[in-house]
Design a protein around this motif. Sequence first.
Motif, PDB file in Angstrom:
ATOM      1  N   SER A 205      -1.075  -2.692   7.370  1.00 46.15           N
ATOM      2  CA  SER A 205      -0.868  -3.174   5.993  1.00 46.15           C
ATOM      3  C   SER A 205       0.600  -3.492   5.763  1.00 46.15           C
ATOM      4  O   SER A 205       1.485  -2.753   6.184  1.00 46.15           O
TER       5      SER A 205
ATOM      6  N   SER B  10      -4.566  -5.571   7.120  1.00 43.75           N
ATOM      7  CA  SER B  10      -5.529  -5.026   6.147  1.00 43.75           C
ATOM      8  C   SER B  10      -4.812  -4.111   5.186  1.00 43.75           C
ATOM      9  O   SER B  10      -3.975  -3.299   5.605  1.00 43.75           O
ATOM     10  N   PRO B  11      -5.149  -4.201   3.881  1.00 44.82           N
ATOM     11  CA  PRO B  11      -4.527  -3.265   2.949  1.00 44.82           C
ATOM     12  C   PRO B  11      -4.967  -1.832   3.222  1.00 44.82           C
ATOM     13  O   PRO B  11      -4.375  -0.887   2.703  1.00 44.82           O
TER      14      PRO B  11
ATOM     15  N   GLY C 135       1.876  -3.612   2.724  1.00 39.63           N
ATOM     16  CA  GLY C 135       2.323  -2.796   1.603  1.00 39.63           C
ATOM     17  C   GLY C 135       1.156  -2.463   0.705  1.00 39.63           C
ATOM     18  O   GLY C 135       0.042  -2.941   0.931  1.00 39.63           O
TER      19      GLY C 135
HETATM   20  N1  ADE Z   1      -4.681  -8.431   3.622  1.00 40.80           N
HETATM   21  C1  ADE Z   1      -4.871  -8.286   2.306  1.00 40.80           C
HETATM   22  N2  ADE Z   1      -3.945  -7.501   1.776  1.00 40.80           N
HETATM   23  C2  ADE Z   1      -3.122  -7.121   2.783  1.00 40.80           C
HETATM   24  C3  ADE Z   1      -1.972  -6.302   2.878  1.00 40.80           C
HETATM   25  N3  ADE Z   1      -1.453  -5.682   1.827  1.00 40.80           N
HETATM   26  N4  ADE Z   1      -1.413  -6.130   4.090  1.00 40.80           N
HETATM   27  C4  ADE Z   1      -1.936  -6.722   5.160  1.00 40.80           C
HETATM   28  N5  ADE Z   1      -3.009  -7.495   5.126  1.00 40.80           N
HETATM   29  C5  ADE Z   1      -3.606  -7.706   3.960  1.00 40.80           C
END
Ligand code: ADE
Length: 229
Positions: free
Chosen positions: A135, A87-88, A137
């Motif tokens: 995340s 996830s971001p 990044g």
């Molecule tokens: N899903 C969407 N963007 C992401 C990210 N930057 N890092 C990890 N998962 C993601």
Amino acid sequence: MRIDVVSIFPTIFDALEVSLLGKARTTGLLDVRVHDLRDYTHDRHRTVDDTPYGGGAGMVMKPEPWGEALDDVTRDAESRPVIIFPSPAGERFTQATARELSTASHLVFGCGRYEGIDERVFDYADELGDVRLISLGDYVLNGGEVAVMAMVEAIGRLIPGVVGNPESLVEESHEDGLLEYPSFTKPAVWREREVPPVLLSGNHGAVASWRREQQLERTRERRPDLLSD
Ligand code: ADE
């Protein structure tokens, strides 16, 4: 290590069958199982998303298929798994994270799409394993799949036996908090460009200090944030 991946695009992970990680799978060092989230739906359209409560743009992944998928992949787990949702909005993935996760015996990756997964899924997953939102990044991908590919590769290559020569893991970028020194091979002169003479000198001490200096210089130039942390 056992790795379960849940995704609505399971074929993306076919790429894990090639190269070093593919070999680790055939030799049994890595047991990767990819699952289609839609296999845990029960309607004719195999629906995995719905509109968000409270309104807003985009769709949210429904909790029910996730609940069934997580139940399934953790059912016969021999140890409490680490359940990772890319996830971001998660903690940042670094070489230290990869090292830490490479010691786990069971990782579960849940790939979100759309605007995300119903928040209650993370709370439920906490009953089944140690949940981490991670995340890659500070940028936004369309879904977690590409992030999981990167994480599986970074983690998998640290499992003893996956990379043939373990020494090649020691002197690389980020292992000592610095960027890697530049490398050269034959010929000594190529298109009028010479290999730095110190590397041809046979003086191991001089080579080691030149490499250290190069690491510091590159890190100062390209990633000063690594020196100030
Ligand atoms: N899903 C969407 N963007 C992401 C990210 N930057 N890092 C990890 N998962 C993601």
